[in-house]
Design an enzyme around this catalytic site. Structure first.
Site, mmCIF file in Angstrom:
data_model
loop_
_atom_site.group_PDB
_atom_site.id
_atom_site.type_symbol
_atom_site.label_atom_id
_atom_site.label_comp_id
_atom_site.label_asym_id
_atom_site.label_seq_id
_atom_site.Cartn_x
_atom_site.Cartn_y
_atom_site.Cartn_z
ATOM 1 N N GLU A 106 -0.803 -89.377 -134.388
ATOM 2 C CA GLU A 106 -1.043 -90.780 -134.749
ATOM 3 C C GLU A 106 -1.477 -91.594 -133.525
ATOM 4 O OE1 GLU A 106 2.334 -92.346 -136.935
ATOM 5 O OE2 GLU A 106 2.480 -90.503 -138.095
ATOM 6 N N TYR A 156 7.989 -84.046 -136.062
ATOM 7 C CA TYR A 156 8.003 -85.498 -135.801
ATOM 8 C C TYR A 156 7.212 -85.828 -134.525
ATOM 9 C CZ TYR A 156 10.347 -89.394 -138.226
ATOM 10 O OH TYR A 156 10.646 -90.474 -139.023
#
Ligand SMILES: CCCCCCCCCCCCC[C@@H](O)CC(=O)SCCNC(=O)CCNC(=O)[C@H](O)C(C)(C)COP(=O)(O)OP(=O)(O)OC[C@H]1O[C@@H](n2cnc3c(N)ncnc32)[C@H](O)[C@@H]1OP(=O)(O)O
Length: 248
Positions: free
Chosen positions: A177, A170
């Protein structure tokens, strides 16, 4: 991190798991179970195809340059297909919150279509590989977990992987991102893409550059919520917290 004792199963919890799975199937009904089984198998296969394509590309070319271009069609198809997950929550065939799923899916759709697809010069950034790899490993694990659960044959390793890999993947995915959006900023500023300037007949203005800055900032309150949601799911599934509560 969980100890092996915490993560391991014993006879009682296995019997509980089995009872729970049968109960879940009965609650879901035949059509919903059949659809979810098909959906999860298709998604596992899709992300497996992506994984194989990425490994083959890297082995043949020895570089990440051109990787995104070579896998983009498959990625766009399967990530966009994941919008159905929001529908699954809305119609109540999966017990996940619409909000949690909505944030997760929309941030991925945003990354795929409004960032990586739209801003070609950033497609060869290392950060793209970072999120591609963490999404791919996550989704193969996640969809195979759902598939095996629905079929009542969940290997312990898949369950363990589903609720442990995310601890690292994660933050790695989020870093990929954010770095990709950051790399996009100069191109967005220079081109003025997706921006609406005044004066215009509707008298509205929109600046995509500032929208991206706000989006990056929104990871600060939103990502911890998703992460803590997963930590709670992990405690429930691997440590059996909810089962203990029910028995009480
Ligand atoms: C427009 C611009 C928007 C910009 C927004 C910007 C802010 C963004 C901030 C957030 C950043 C996120 C970035 C993210 O993209 C990065 C990554 O993904 S990196 C890679 C690592 N990622 C992960 O590990 C993802 C983990 N996420 C998830 O697993 C899910 O998406 C999530 C919704 C978060 C959690 O899933 P869920 O609540 O469903 O958990 P469970 O798996 O434990 O499932 C709960 C129960 O539901 C049943 N279920 C769910 N789905 C299915 C299915 N498809 N088929 C069958 N059953 C399903 C599951 O079995 C559980 O049932 P039960 O409780 O009865 O056992």
């Amino acid at each position: 991190m969980a100890s092996s004792e915490e993560d391991g199963t014993n006879g009682a919890s296995e019997a509980g798991d089995e009872k729970e799975a049968t109960g879940k199937r009965r609650r879901l009904g035949f059509l919903a179970t059949a659809w979810l089984t098909f959906y999860n198998i298709a998604m596992t296969a899709g992300w497996l195809v992506l994984a194989i394509a990425m490994v083959r590309f890297y082995m043949e070319k020895g570089t990440h340059r051109g990787l995104y271009k070579s896998i983009q069609k498959t990625l766009k198809f399967f990530q966009t297909f994941a919008l159905l997950e929001v529908v699954h929550c809305l119609i109540g065939i999966v017990p996940t919150s619409v909000l949690v799923t909505g944030v997760q899916v929309s941030s991925r759709i945003f990354m795929v279509w409004l960032i990586t697809h739209s801003i070609k010069p950033i497609q060869n950034e290392e950060s793209v590989v970072l999120f591609l790899v963490s999404w791919t490993v996550t989704e193969i694990t996640r969809y195979s977990f759902y598939t095996f659960s629905l079929l009542d044959h969940l290997p312990h390793f898949i369950k363990w992987a589903r609720y442990n890999f995310f601890i690292i993947l994660y933050p790695v995915g989020v870093a990929g991102e954010l770095l990709t959006i950051y790399a996009a900023l100069p191109y967005v500023k220079k081109s003025g893409m997706f921006s609406v300037r005044l004066p215009n007949k509707y008298n509205v203005s929109f600046d995509y550059y500032y929208f991206l800055l706000i989006t990056m900032a929104s990871y600060i309150p939103l990502f911890p919520q998703l992460y803590f949601h997963m930590l709670r799911q992990r405690r429930k599934v691997l440590h059996g917290e909810v089962i203990v509560e029910k028995d009480d």
